[in-house]
Design a protein around this motif. Structure first.
Motif, PDB file in Angstrom:
ATOM      1  N   LEU A  86      18.055   1.935  36.491  1.00 40.74           N
ATOM      2  CA  LEU A  86      16.556   2.568  36.595  1.00 40.74           C
ATOM      3  C   LEU A  86      15.575   2.743  36.876  1.00 40.74           C
ATOM      4  N   GLY A  87      15.978   1.763  37.753  1.00 38.83           N
ATOM      5  CA  GLY A  87      14.913   1.656  38.998  1.00 38.83           C
ATOM      6  C   GLY A  87      14.933   2.377  39.938  1.00 38.83           C
ATOM      7  N   GLU A  88      16.165   3.115  39.595  1.00 39.46           N
ATOM      8  CA  GLU A  88      16.012   4.198  40.813  1.00 39.46           C
ATOM      9  C   GLU A  88      15.649   6.006  39.800  1.00 39.46           C
ATOM     10  N   ALA A  89      15.551   5.905  39.353  1.00 43.33           N
ATOM     11  CA  ALA A  89      14.803   6.653  38.229  1.00 43.33           C
ATOM     12  C   ALA A  89      13.402   7.660  39.235  1.00 43.33           C
ATOM     13  N   VAL A  90      12.725   6.731  39.710  1.00 47.09           N
ATOM     14  CA  VAL A  90      11.993   7.700  40.600  1.00 47.09           C
ATOM     15  C   VAL A  90      12.187   8.235  41.875  1.00 47.09           C
ATOM     16  N   HIS A  91      13.134   8.043  41.563  1.00 49.27           N
ATOM     17  CA  HIS A  91      13.921   9.421  42.983  1.00 49.27           C
ATOM     18  C   HIS A  91      14.365  10.066  42.593  1.00 49.27           C
ATOM     19  N   ILE A  92      14.290  10.465  41.053  1.00 49.55           N
ATOM     20  CA  ILE A  92      15.475  11.817  40.417  1.00 49.55           C
ATOM     21  C   ILE A  92      13.975  12.914  40.599  1.00 49.55           C
ATOM     22  N   HIS A  93      14.090  14.022  40.537  1.00 46.90           N
ATOM     23  CA  HIS A  93      13.410  14.772  41.601  1.00 46.90           C
ATOM     24  C   HIS A  93      13.955  17.088  41.044  1.00 46.90           C
ATOM     25  N   LYS A  94      15.163  16.161  40.116  1.00 43.65           N
ATOM     26  CA  LYS A  94      15.837  17.258  39.960  1.00 43.65           C
ATOM     27  C   LYS A  94      16.045  17.646  38.858  1.00 43.65           C
ATOM     28  N   PRO A  95      16.297  18.113  37.620  1.00 45.58           N
ATOM     29  CA  PRO A  95      16.316  18.095  36.405  1.00 45.58           C
ATOM     30  C   PRO A  95      17.665  17.524  36.292  1.00 45.58           C
ATOM     31  N   LEU A  96      17.886  16.468  34.821  1.00 41.66           N
ATOM     32  CA  LEU A  96      18.883  15.551  34.874  1.00 41.66           C
ATOM     33  C   LEU A  96      18.900  15.687  33.520  1.00 41.66           C
ATOM     34  N   MET A  97      20.431  16.311  32.500  1.00 40.89           N
ATOM     35  CA  MET A  97      20.859  15.604  30.950  1.00 40.89           C
ATOM     36  C   MET A  97      21.674  14.472  31.020  1.00 40.89           C
ATOM     37  N   LEU A  98      21.348  13.788  30.175  1.00 44.04           N
ATOM     38  CA  LEU A  98      22.343  13.122  29.689  1.00 44.04           C
ATOM     39  C   LEU A  98      22.975  13.404  28.444  1.00 44.04           C
ATOM     40  N   HIS A  99      24.236  12.467  28.473  1.00 41.84           N
ATOM     41  CA  HIS A  99      24.832  12.864  26.455  1.00 41.84           C
ATOM     42  C   HIS A  99      25.068  11.285  26.457  1.00 41.84           C
TER      43      HIS A  99
END
Length: 230
Positions: free
Chosen positions: A150-163
């Protein structure tokens, strides 16, 4: 079998390739479970292709043994799958997925936009594609170990969907709570929960397959890709 060879920097890797009826469309990197590029993965690739996508499913176990193709139907195959999982190097897998993404974008049939979708082990790798590559959008099904990343979440810059499967035997409630705590407030991330379902509820023919919930999840995925890859 329709395959392409992808140069990874460490050697050649094969990937199953499925083309849409039109012969051209956006791309999808399809990320395998722990059973290799088996019939389940090929069926998924063909199904996405039928909806208009150029799909590549890379053989991520190629460094261990190329061409792994097993099922979830016997104890021996499950034991082999878990052995492969233990031998698999996540960093190598991300490197191979980055190479697949580049190869798919450069493919003559691909429009240039490329998403990714992964299941189980592939769900974890899908999340890492969202944090470590410039893929256009990502979907992850019941990814394992996301709470440790979860520490990498700051690098999410495009849409992500999780099921997320509420009764996932490999992702305990405490881990799911951490995922929600961090990602619920991330404006690029959407999480869909399936409280009554166990791991791999969308794997056709699997022990925990739930056709109704799988239909819902797959419909959300289809809409997500249509929105972000068109």
């Amino acid at each position: 079998m329709n395959t392409i060879t992808i140069e990874t920097g460490d050697g050649p890797m094969n990937a199953y390739l499925a083309l849409p009826p039109s012969g051209h469309g956006p791309g999808i990197v399809l990320i395998q479970e722990i059973f290799g590029v088996n019939q389940v993965m090929r069926d998924l690739a063909n199904a996405f292709a039928a909806k208009g996508y150029v799909v590549a499913c890379p053989d991520l176990f190629w460094r261990i043994e190329p061409g792994i193709d097993i099922t979830d139907k016997t104890e021996a195959e499950w034991a082999r799958a878990f052995d492969l999982f233990k031998l698999f190097h996540v960093e190598h897998g991300v490197r191979d997925l980055r190479a697949t993404l580049a190869a798919l974008r450069a493919h003559s049939a691909c429009s240039g936009k490329v998403g990714a979708v992964g299941y189980c082990l592939g769900g974890k790798l899908a999340y890492l594609m969202a944090t470590r590559t410039d893929v256009d959008c990502v979907v992850g099904y019941y990814g394992v170990g996301l709470d440790e990343l979860l520490g990498e979440a700051v690098h999410i810059h495009k849409p992500l969907m999780l099921h997320v499967a509420g009764r996932d035997q490999f992702v305990p409630p405490a881990a799911q709570a951490k995922i929600h705590e961090v990602l619920d407030k991330h404006h690029h991330v959407t999480i869909h929960d399936y409280p009554s379902n166990d791991h791999a509820f969308a794997r056709v023919g699997g022990a925990h397959y739930d056709p109704e919930e799988a239909h819902i999840a797959n419909g959300l995925t289809e809409h997500f890709f249509a929105r972000h890859l068109s």
